[in-house]
Scaffold this motif. Structure first.
Motif, mmCIF file in Angstrom:
data_model
loop_
_atom_site.group_PDB
_atom_site.id
_atom_site.type_symbol
_atom_site.label_atom_id
_atom_site.label_comp_id
_atom_site.label_asym_id
_atom_site.label_seq_id
_atom_site.Cartn_x
_atom_site.Cartn_y
_atom_site.Cartn_z
ATOM 1 N N GLU A 29 0.824 -1.212 0.000
ATOM 2 C CA GLU A 29 0.000 0.000 0.000
ATOM 3 C C GLU A 29 0.861 1.266 0.000
ATOM 4 N N GLU A 30 1.981 1.212 0.742
ATOM 5 C CA GLU A 30 2.874 2.375 0.834
ATOM 6 C C GLU A 30 3.600 2.666 -0.478
ATOM 7 N N ASP A 31 3.575 1.725 -1.416
ATOM 8 C CA ASP A 31 4.267 1.886 -2.704
ATOM 9 C C ASP A 31 3.373 2.460 -3.801
ATOM 10 N N TRP A 32 2.066 2.479 -3.595
ATOM 11 C CA TRP A 32 1.146 2.809 -4.673
ATOM 12 C C TRP A 32 1.415 4.185 -5.299
ATOM 13 N N ALA A 33 1.599 5.205 -4.510
ATOM 14 C CA ALA A 33 1.829 6.553 -5.070
ATOM 15 C C ALA A 33 3.080 6.563 -5.940
ATOM 16 N N ARG A 34 4.132 5.901 -5.504
ATOM 17 C CA ARG A 34 5.383 5.849 -6.272
ATOM 18 C C ARG A 34 5.199 5.059 -7.559
ATOM 19 N N VAL A 35 4.524 3.920 -7.478
ATOM 20 C CA VAL A 35 4.307 3.072 -8.654
ATOM 21 C C VAL A 35 3.479 3.826 -9.703
ATOM 22 N N LYS A 36 2.433 4.505 -9.261
ATOM 23 C CA LYS A 36 1.591 5.261 -10.185
ATOM 24 C C LYS A 36 2.375 6.427 -10.794
ATOM 25 N N ALA A 37 3.147 7.139 -9.990
ATOM 26 C CA ALA A 37 3.962 8.256 -10.504
ATOM 27 C C ALA A 37 4.993 7.753 -11.513
ATOM 28 N N GLU A 38 5.599 6.612 -11.227
ATOM 29 C CA GLU A 38 6.578 6.046 -12.147
ATOM 30 C C GLU A 38 5.923 5.676 -13.480
ATOM 31 N N PHE A 39 4.719 5.153 -13.423
ATOM 32 C CA PHE A 39 4.012 4.818 -14.660
ATOM 33 C C PHE A 39 3.885 6.059 -15.538
ATOM 34 N N TYR A 40 3.463 7.170 -14.951
ATOM 35 C CA TYR A 40 3.286 8.406 -15.726
ATOM 36 C C TYR A 40 4.622 8.981 -16.191
ATOM 37 N N GLU A 41 5.667 8.832 -15.406
ATOM 38 C CA GLU A 41 6.998 9.291 -15.829
ATOM 39 C C GLU A 41 7.479 8.499 -17.046
ATOM 40 N N LEU A 42 7.283 7.197 -17.026
ATOM 41 C CA LEU A 42 7.681 6.352 -18.155
ATOM 42 C C LEU A 42 6.858 6.687 -19.395
ATOM 43 N N LEU A 43 5.594 6.958 -19.199
ATOM 44 C CA LEU A 43 4.729 7.330 -20.308
ATOM 45 C C LEU A 43 5.207 8.643 -20.933
ATOM 46 N N ALA A 44 5.615 9.592 -20.114
ATOM 47 C CA ALA A 44 6.135 10.865 -20.629
ATOM 48 C C ALA A 44 7.446 10.648 -21.391
ATOM 49 N N ARG A 45 8.290 9.755 -20.917
ATOM 50 C CA ARG A 45 9.553 9.466 -21.621
ATOM 51 C C ARG A 45 9.313 8.895 -23.010
ATOM 52 N N ILE A 46 8.280 8.113 -23.164
ATOM 53 C CA ILE A 46 8.034 7.452 -24.447
ATOM 54 C C ILE A 46 7.636 8.459 -25.518
ATOM 55 N N ASP A 47 7.016 9.555 -25.121
ATOM 56 C CA ASP A 47 6.550 10.549 -26.083
ATOM 57 C C ASP A 47 7.655 11.045 -27.006
ATOM 58 N N THR A 48 8.867 11.159 -26.494
ATOM 59 C CA THR A 48 9.963 11.688 -27.304
ATOM 60 C C THR A 48 10.392 10.727 -28.401
ATOM 61 N N HIS A 49 9.925 9.499 -28.365
ATOM 62 C CA HIS A 49 10.377 8.485 -29.313
ATOM 63 C C HIS A 49 9.370 8.155 -30.411
ATOM 64 N N THR A 50 8.156 8.659 -30.318
ATOM 65 C CA THR A 50 7.114 8.212 -31.241
ATOM 66 C C THR A 50 7.332 8.660 -32.679
ATOM 67 N N ALA A 51 7.990 9.770 -32.905
ATOM 68 C CA ALA A 51 8.181 10.272 -34.275
ATOM 69 C C ALA A 51 9.628 10.143 -34.740
ATOM 70 N N ARG A 52 10.371 9.250 -34.148
ATOM 71 C CA ARG A 52 11.777 9.062 -34.539
ATOM 72 C C ARG A 52 11.868 8.624 -36.001
ATOM 73 N N PRO A 53 12.870 9.105 -36.711
ATOM 74 C CA PRO A 53 13.037 8.678 -38.100
ATOM 75 C C PRO A 53 13.684 7.296 -38.229
ATOM 76 N N ASP A 54 14.151 6.733 -37.124
ATOM 77 C CA ASP A 54 14.899 5.472 -37.176
ATOM 78 C C ASP A 54 14.132 4.289 -36.591
ATOM 79 N N LEU A 55 12.808 4.304 -36.707
ATOM 80 C CA LEU A 55 11.996 3.248 -36.099
ATOM 81 C C LEU A 55 12.300 1.856 -36.653
ATOM 82 N N ALA A 56 12.812 1.789 -37.850
ATOM 83 C CA ALA A 56 13.115 0.492 -38.464
ATOM 84 C C ALA A 56 14.489 -0.041 -38.069
ATOM 85 N N ASN A 57 15.249 0.727 -37.295
ATOM 86 C CA ASN A 57 16.591 0.279 -36.899
ATOM 87 C C ASN A 57 16.516 -0.794 -35.819
ATOM 88 N N PRO A 58 17.283 -1.876 -35.993
ATOM 89 C CA PRO A 58 17.345 -2.884 -34.931
ATOM 90 C C PRO A 58 18.070 -2.308 -33.715
#
Length: 168
Positions: free
Chosen positions: A95-124
């Protein structure tokens, strides 16, 4: 100088870049992640309904584990080993972890935004997986488990959330 229309690959890349944020967050084809978590307190987040294997908090912590793993690969540009056991990707959450876990989810979601329009999506980037494939995995894995989040909330009697769910 005339503007030339984008070629087929460019158009596909632009369409994929427009689609990805919708897949990460939902809100069109399925209930958005913000709505799925809204109004859920720590006590309910850690409850595991009878006959269901995970709590909402455990599901979100698991999504975080994989989203962080995929983002680290994309951002570092180098492969990472897969975990030895699936259980390694299911952190214990209290229960004491919930606020951190939820905040981390949103932080990771914000990080992904910078990658959605990358020109190198086909790169391995990770063994045979491309950046685009990892981004799609990120979106689909998140959507899969957020369907489970809704099921857990329904089983707890904590659905729909205050702003409403996909019910009409």
């Amino acid at each position: 100088m005339t503007d030339t229309p984008p070629d087929r690959n460019e158009r596909a890349q632009l369409a994929f870049a427009r689609l990805l944020p919708k897949l990460f967050r939902g809100g069109q084809a399925f209930v958005g992640v913000e709505a799925a978590l809204s109004g859920l307190d720590a006590r309910d987040a850690v409850q595991k309904p009878e006959a269901l294997p995970h709590s909402v908090a455990e599901l979100v912590a698991h999504v975080n584990w994989w989203n962080r793993w995929m983002l680290d690969i994309i951002e570092m540009g180098q492969p990472m080993p897969y975990p030895k056991h699936a259980a390694d990707t299911w952190p214990a959450v209290g229960e004491e972890d919930w606020a951190r876990v939820k905040a981390e989810f949103y932080e990771l979601l914000a990080r992904i935004d910078t990658h959605t329009a990358r020109p190198d999506l086909a790169n391995p980037v990770n063994h045979d997986e491309t950046i685009g494939e990892l981004l799609a995995d990120f979106a689909l894995h998140t959507a899969h488990h957020f369907g489970q989040v809704i099921t857990v909330r329904q089983a707890l009697g904590a659905w729909p959330p205050p702003g409403g769910g996909d019910t009409w």
